[in-house]
Every structure is written in C-alpha cells, then in structure tokens.
Write a protein that holds these residues in place. Structure first.
Motif, short mmCIF file in Angstrom:
data_model
loop_
_atom_site.label_atom_id
_atom_site.label_comp_id
_atom_site.label_asym_id
_atom_site.label_seq_id
_atom_site.Cartn_x
_atom_site.Cartn_y
_atom_site.Cartn_z
N SER A 274 0.85 -1.18 0.00
CA SER A 274 0.00 0.00 0.00
C SER A 274 0.89 1.23 0.00
O SER A 274 2.02 1.19 0.45
CB SER A 274 -0.89 0.01 1.23
N ASP A 275 0.37 2.30 -0.50
CA ASP A 275 1.13 3.55 -0.50
C ASP A 275 0.22 4.75 -0.28
O ASP A 275 0.50 5.84 -0.76
CB ASP A 275 1.89 3.72 -1.83
N ASP A 276 -0.86 4.57 0.47
CA ASP A 276 -1.74 5.72 0.65
C ASP A 276 -1.37 6.54 1.87
O ASP A 276 -0.56 6.12 2.70
CB ASP A 276 -3.22 5.30 0.65
N ASP A 277 -1.96 7.71 1.96
CA ASP A 277 -1.62 8.65 3.04
C ASP A 277 -1.96 8.09 4.42
O ASP A 277 -1.27 8.37 5.40
CB ASP A 277 -2.33 9.98 2.82
N GLU A 278 -3.01 7.31 4.50
CA GLU A 278 -3.41 6.73 5.78
C GLU A 278 -2.32 5.78 6.29
O GLU A 278 -1.98 5.79 7.47
CB GLU A 278 -4.73 5.99 5.60
N ASP A 279 -1.77 4.97 5.39
CA ASP A 279 -0.71 4.05 5.78
C ASP A 279 0.58 4.80 6.14
O ASP A 279 1.31 4.40 7.03
CB ASP A 279 -0.42 3.03 4.67
N GLU A 280 0.83 5.88 5.44
CA GLU A 280 1.99 6.73 5.73
C GLU A 280 1.88 7.28 7.15
O GLU A 280 2.84 7.25 7.92
CB GLU A 280 2.04 7.87 4.70
N HIS A 281 0.70 7.74 7.50
CA HIS A 281 0.45 8.27 8.84
C HIS A 281 0.59 7.17 9.90
O HIS A 281 1.18 7.39 10.96
CB HIS A 281 -0.94 8.92 8.89
N ALA A 282 0.05 5.99 9.59
CA ALA A 282 0.14 4.87 10.54
C ALA A 282 1.60 4.49 10.78
O ALA A 282 1.99 4.22 11.92
CB ALA A 282 -0.64 3.67 10.01
N LEU A 283 2.41 4.47 9.72
CA LEU A 283 3.83 4.13 9.88
C LEU A 283 4.53 5.16 10.76
O LEU A 283 5.32 4.81 11.63
CB LEU A 283 4.52 4.00 8.53
N ALA A 284 4.22 6.43 10.56
CA ALA A 284 4.83 7.49 11.37
C ALA A 284 4.44 7.31 12.85
O ALA A 284 5.29 7.49 13.74
CB ALA A 284 4.39 8.87 10.87
N GLU A 285 3.20 6.92 13.11
CA GLU A 285 2.76 6.68 14.48
C GLU A 285 3.48 5.48 15.10
O GLU A 285 3.86 5.51 16.27
CB GLU A 285 1.25 6.47 14.54
N ILE A 286 3.66 4.43 14.31
CA ILE A 286 4.36 3.25 14.81
C ILE A 286 5.82 3.59 15.12
O ILE A 286 6.36 3.18 16.15
CB ILE A 286 4.26 2.08 13.82
N GLU A 287 6.47 4.36 14.23
CA GLU A 287 7.85 4.79 14.47
C GLU A 287 7.94 5.55 15.79
O GLU A 287 8.86 5.32 16.59
CB GLU A 287 8.36 5.67 13.34
N GLU A 288 7.01 6.45 16.02
CA GLU A 288 7.03 7.25 17.25
C GLU A 288 6.80 6.34 18.46
O GLU A 288 7.46 6.50 19.50
CB GLU A 288 5.97 8.35 17.19
N PHE A 289 5.89 5.39 18.34
CA PHE A 289 5.67 4.45 19.43
C PHE A 289 6.96 3.69 19.76
O PHE A 289 7.33 3.54 20.92
CB PHE A 289 4.55 3.44 19.09
N VAL A 290 7.64 3.18 18.72
CA VAL A 290 8.87 2.41 18.93
C VAL A 290 9.91 3.28 19.63
O VAL A 290 10.56 2.85 20.58
CB VAL A 290 9.41 1.86 17.59
N ARG A 291 10.04 4.51 19.18
CA ARG A 291 11.01 5.43 19.77
C ARG A 291 10.74 5.61 21.27
O ARG A 291 11.64 5.50 22.11
CB ARG A 291 10.91 6.78 19.03
N VAL A 292 9.49 5.85 21.62
CA VAL A 292 9.11 6.07 23.02
C VAL A 292 9.27 4.78 23.83
O VAL A 292 9.74 4.79 24.97
CB VAL A 292 7.67 6.64 23.11
#
Length: 180
Positions: A142-160
């Motif tokens: 997938s390459d839609d904006d919703e998935d892009e946003h979800a990936l950014a949220e997961i990255e932030e979760f991992v960081r925290v």
C-alpha cells in the motif's frame, strides 16, 4: 545532539566488516543491547550479534559513530533518540520492512543484555510485548496517506518504547546508584 551516520554509510561499513544484518536491524540490535544494560564497548558488533569473531569497528568509522551517537541519544534527556531507517523517499513497504527489522534487532540485543527477567515497570513490560508483535509483522502493499500516517505513528511508538525500556534498565539503576 549527536547525529546518526547516514544509512548508506552504515550499510557500506557493515558489508566491509562482514556483518549479516542490514543497517536498520543492526541499529535496533545496538539500541536493544544498550537499552538492556549492555556495555558501551568499542567491539559492540561482536557482543550485540553474539559472534566473538566479528572485528571491532575502526575508530571514527560509520559503525563507531553509530555506537557513539546511539549512546548519546539514548542518554539525552531531551528525547532526541532517532531510529536508523530509510529516507522518506523510499517506498512505504521498504520503510515498514526496515522498521520491523529494527524491532527484531532490538529484541535480540535487548534479550542478550537484559537477560530473562529485566527489572521492568508494567508500562515497559507492555511496550516490550508490543515491540515483539511489531517484530513479527510484515508490511502489506500500500502507498496511501493513511498508511503513511500509521507508519509514522508506529515509528514514534517504537522510539518512546525504547526510551521507556532504557529508562527502566539503565537510567533507573544508574540513578539509584548515584543516590547511594
């Protein structure tokens, strides 16, 4: 603030050193090792990848800089910790794959350093379980904006989550030690 070396530099240095891990997985393993209380050592690949035959990185090489920057970022009270992942112009699938690889590496390094029963708070225990679920994940095409946003949220979760685990296993014992 300590900057991570470029992912391509880490990839080249990793290949030259004969390391089988990709840069994101390698960084995850290093951060897991450090977050679990593993020693900040110049010969970190041998320890983090549990292979005593691996050479220590050359001083000031990309792999040495990766270690130094990771230590500094994890200890930074300003939450400046970053994950070594592909750039935003790479495909969403490639970046998601690298994030899941990062989590797999983290779990391996963390387990080696922290052992079977690390001193975790309830929140950190839950974060560790969530990281384990992410490590088992695979990206869907997938390459839609919703998935892009979800990936950014997961990255932030991992960081925290990483900062929380590092806090429980490294910073809290260090703080207790300084009080005694």
């Amino acid at each position: 603030m300590a900057e991570l070396p470029l992912i391509d530099e880490v990839a080249q240095a990793s290949r030259r050193s004969g390391l089988a891990a990709d840069p994101s997985e390698l960084h995850g393993a290093l951060c897991g090792w450090l977050s679990g209380g593993g020693e900040n050592a110049a010969n970190w690949p041998a320890r983090v990848l549990a292979d005593d035959s691996l050479p220590a990185p050359e001083p000031d090489s990309a792999l040495d800089e990766l270690r130094k920057a990771s230590v500094a970022q994890l200890d930074d009270r300003g939450f400046g910790f970053e994950l070594l992942l592909p750039e935003i112009d790479d495909s969403l699938n490639a970046r998601a794959d690298a994030l899941f690889d990062w989590c797999r590496g983290f779990l391996g390094g963390f387990g080696l350093a922290a052992g079977a029963n690390p001193p975790l708070s309830e929140e950190a225990e839950e974060a560790l379980h969530d990281l384990a679920r992410l490590a088992q994940a695979a990206p869907e095409s997938s390459d839609d904006d919703e998935d892009e946003h979800a990936l950014a949220e997961i990255e932030e979760f991992v960081r925290v989550a990483v900062l929380l685990l590092h806090g429980d296993c490294v910073l809290a014992p260090r703080h207790r030690q300084s009080l005694n």
